[in-house]
Design a protein around this motif. Structure first.
Motif, PDB file in Angstrom:
ATOM      1  N   ARG A   8      30.242  29.161  -5.790  1.00  0.00           N
ATOM      2  CA  ARG A   8      30.572  29.991  -6.952  1.00  0.00           C
ATOM      3  C   ARG A   8      31.002  29.120  -8.133  1.00  0.00           C
ATOM      4  O   ARG A   8      30.629  29.374  -9.275  1.00  0.00           O
ATOM      5  CB  ARG A   8      31.657  31.001  -6.603  1.00  0.00           C
ATOM      6  CG  ARG A   8      31.158  32.105  -5.678  1.00  0.00           C
ATOM      7  CD  ARG A   8      32.214  33.131  -5.293  1.00  0.00           C
ATOM      8  NE  ARG A   8      33.034  33.562  -6.402  1.00  0.00           N
ATOM      9  CZ  ARG A   8      34.364  33.434  -6.458  1.00  0.00           C
ATOM     10  NH1 ARG A   8      35.039  32.916  -5.457  1.00  0.00           N
ATOM     11  NH2 ARG A   8      35.038  33.854  -7.511  1.00  0.00           N
ATOM     12  N   PHE A   9      31.788  28.086  -7.842  1.00  0.00           N
ATOM     13  CA  PHE A   9      32.225  27.167  -8.890  1.00  0.00           C
ATOM     14  C   PHE A   9      31.027  26.454  -9.501  1.00  0.00           C
ATOM     15  O   PHE A   9      30.895  26.393 -10.728  1.00  0.00           O
ATOM     16  CB  PHE A   9      33.230  26.162  -8.316  1.00  0.00           C
ATOM     17  CG  PHE A   9      33.625  25.071  -9.270  1.00  0.00           C
ATOM     18  CD1 PHE A   9      34.307  25.366 -10.438  1.00  0.00           C
ATOM     19  CD2 PHE A   9      33.322  23.756  -8.998  1.00  0.00           C
ATOM     20  CE1 PHE A   9      34.684  24.356 -11.325  1.00  0.00           C
ATOM     21  CE2 PHE A   9      33.694  22.742  -9.870  1.00  0.00           C
ATOM     22  CZ  PHE A   9      34.368  23.044 -11.033  1.00  0.00           C
ATOM     23  N   LEU A  10      30.143  25.944  -8.664  1.00  0.00           N
ATOM     24  CA  LEU A  10      28.965  25.248  -9.173  1.00  0.00           C
ATOM     25  C   LEU A  10      28.099  26.179 -10.022  1.00  0.00           C
ATOM     26  O   LEU A  10      27.564  25.766 -11.050  1.00  0.00           O
ATOM     27  CB  LEU A  10      28.153  24.654  -8.022  1.00  0.00           C
ATOM     28  CG  LEU A  10      28.808  23.484  -7.283  1.00  0.00           C
ATOM     29  CD1 LEU A  10      27.980  23.098  -6.061  1.00  0.00           C
ATOM     30  CD2 LEU A  10      29.014  22.291  -8.204  1.00  0.00           C
ATOM     31  N   THR A  11      27.984  27.423  -9.620  1.00  0.00           N
ATOM     32  CA  THR A  11      27.205  28.398 -10.381  1.00  0.00           C
ATOM     33  C   THR A  11      27.828  28.648 -11.749  1.00  0.00           C
ATOM     34  O   THR A  11      27.113  28.865 -12.728  1.00  0.00           O
ATOM     35  CB  THR A  11      27.094  29.717  -9.592  1.00  0.00           C
ATOM     36  OG1 THR A  11      26.413  29.450  -8.365  1.00  0.00           O
ATOM     37  CG2 THR A  11      26.334  30.776 -10.355  1.00  0.00           C
ATOM     38  N   ALA A  12      29.148  28.590 -11.839  1.00  0.00           N
ATOM     39  CA  ALA A  12      29.843  28.848 -13.106  1.00  0.00           C
ATOM     40  C   ALA A  12      29.698  27.700 -14.100  1.00  0.00           C
ATOM     41  O   ALA A  12      29.885  27.894 -15.300  1.00  0.00           O
ATOM     42  CB  ALA A  12      31.321  29.121 -12.836  1.00  0.00           C
ATOM     43  N   LEU A  13      29.344  26.523 -13.608  1.00  0.00           N
ATOM     44  CA  LEU A  13      29.218  25.360 -14.487  1.00  0.00           C
ATOM     45  C   LEU A  13      27.917  25.385 -15.270  1.00  0.00           C
ATOM     46  O   LEU A  13      26.912  25.943 -14.817  1.00  0.00           O
ATOM     47  CB  LEU A  13      29.258  24.077 -13.650  1.00  0.00           C
ATOM     48  CG  LEU A  13      30.565  23.752 -12.944  1.00  0.00           C
ATOM     49  CD1 LEU A  13      30.365  22.606 -11.979  1.00  0.00           C
ATOM     50  CD2 LEU A  13      31.651  23.418 -13.956  1.00  0.00           C
ATOM     51  N   PRO A  15      24.511  23.567 -16.602  1.00  0.00           N
ATOM     52  CA  PRO A  15      23.608  22.727 -15.788  1.00  0.00           C
ATOM     53  C   PRO A  15      23.983  21.247 -15.747  1.00  0.00           C
ATOM     54  O   PRO A  15      23.902  20.610 -14.688  1.00  0.00           O
ATOM     55  CB  PRO A  15      22.236  22.930 -16.441  1.00  0.00           C
ATOM     56  CG  PRO A  15      22.330  24.288 -17.059  1.00  0.00           C
ATOM     57  CD  PRO A  15      23.765  24.408 -17.537  1.00  0.00           C
ATOM     58  N   HIS A  16      24.399  20.682 -16.860  1.00  0.00           N
ATOM     59  CA  HIS A  16      24.756  19.251 -16.890  1.00  0.00           C
ATOM     60  C   HIS A  16      25.937  18.968 -15.966  1.00  0.00           C
ATOM     61  O   HIS A  16      25.910  18.039 -15.167  1.00  0.00           O
ATOM     62  CB  HIS A  16      25.075  18.817 -18.320  1.00  0.00           C
ATOM     63  CG  HIS A  16      25.616  17.445 -18.418  1.00  0.00           C
ATOM     64  ND1 HIS A  16      24.845  16.314 -18.228  1.00  0.00           N
ATOM     65  CD2 HIS A  16      26.875  16.999 -18.647  1.00  0.00           C
ATOM     66  CE1 HIS A  16      25.610  15.234 -18.345  1.00  0.00           C
ATOM     67  NE2 HIS A  16      26.845  15.628 -18.604  1.00  0.00           N
TER      68      HIS A  16
END
Length: 70
Positions: A8-13, A15-16
């Motif tokens: 979920r955290f990665l999805t919120a970031l 793309p870079h």
């Protein structure tokens, strides 16, 4: 949509940053995800944003967590 905190955290970031964080050790990813969850829970400004756009609130919390890492 991922259900685990790191996913979920990665999805919120953006793309870079997602690519940069994905390359870090899993333990560090988990630490950042935990900080992100705490940010979401504790910041009342994000509560208002979350009502309008949950994904925007998650992205803002992720940005704040990474800003503190610098």
């Amino acid at each position: 949509m991922p259900t685990d905190p790191v996913g979920r955290f990665l999805t919120a970031l953006d793309p870079h940053h997602r690519e940069a964080v994905s390359g870090r050790p899993r333990e560090e990813q988990e630490r950042l995800a935990a900080a992100w969850e705490r940010e979401l829970e504790s910041d009342t400004e994000l509560d208002s944003l979350d009502e309008l756009s949950p994904s925007a609130a998650e992205a803002e919390a992720a940005r704040r967590v990474l800003d503190r890492e610098r």
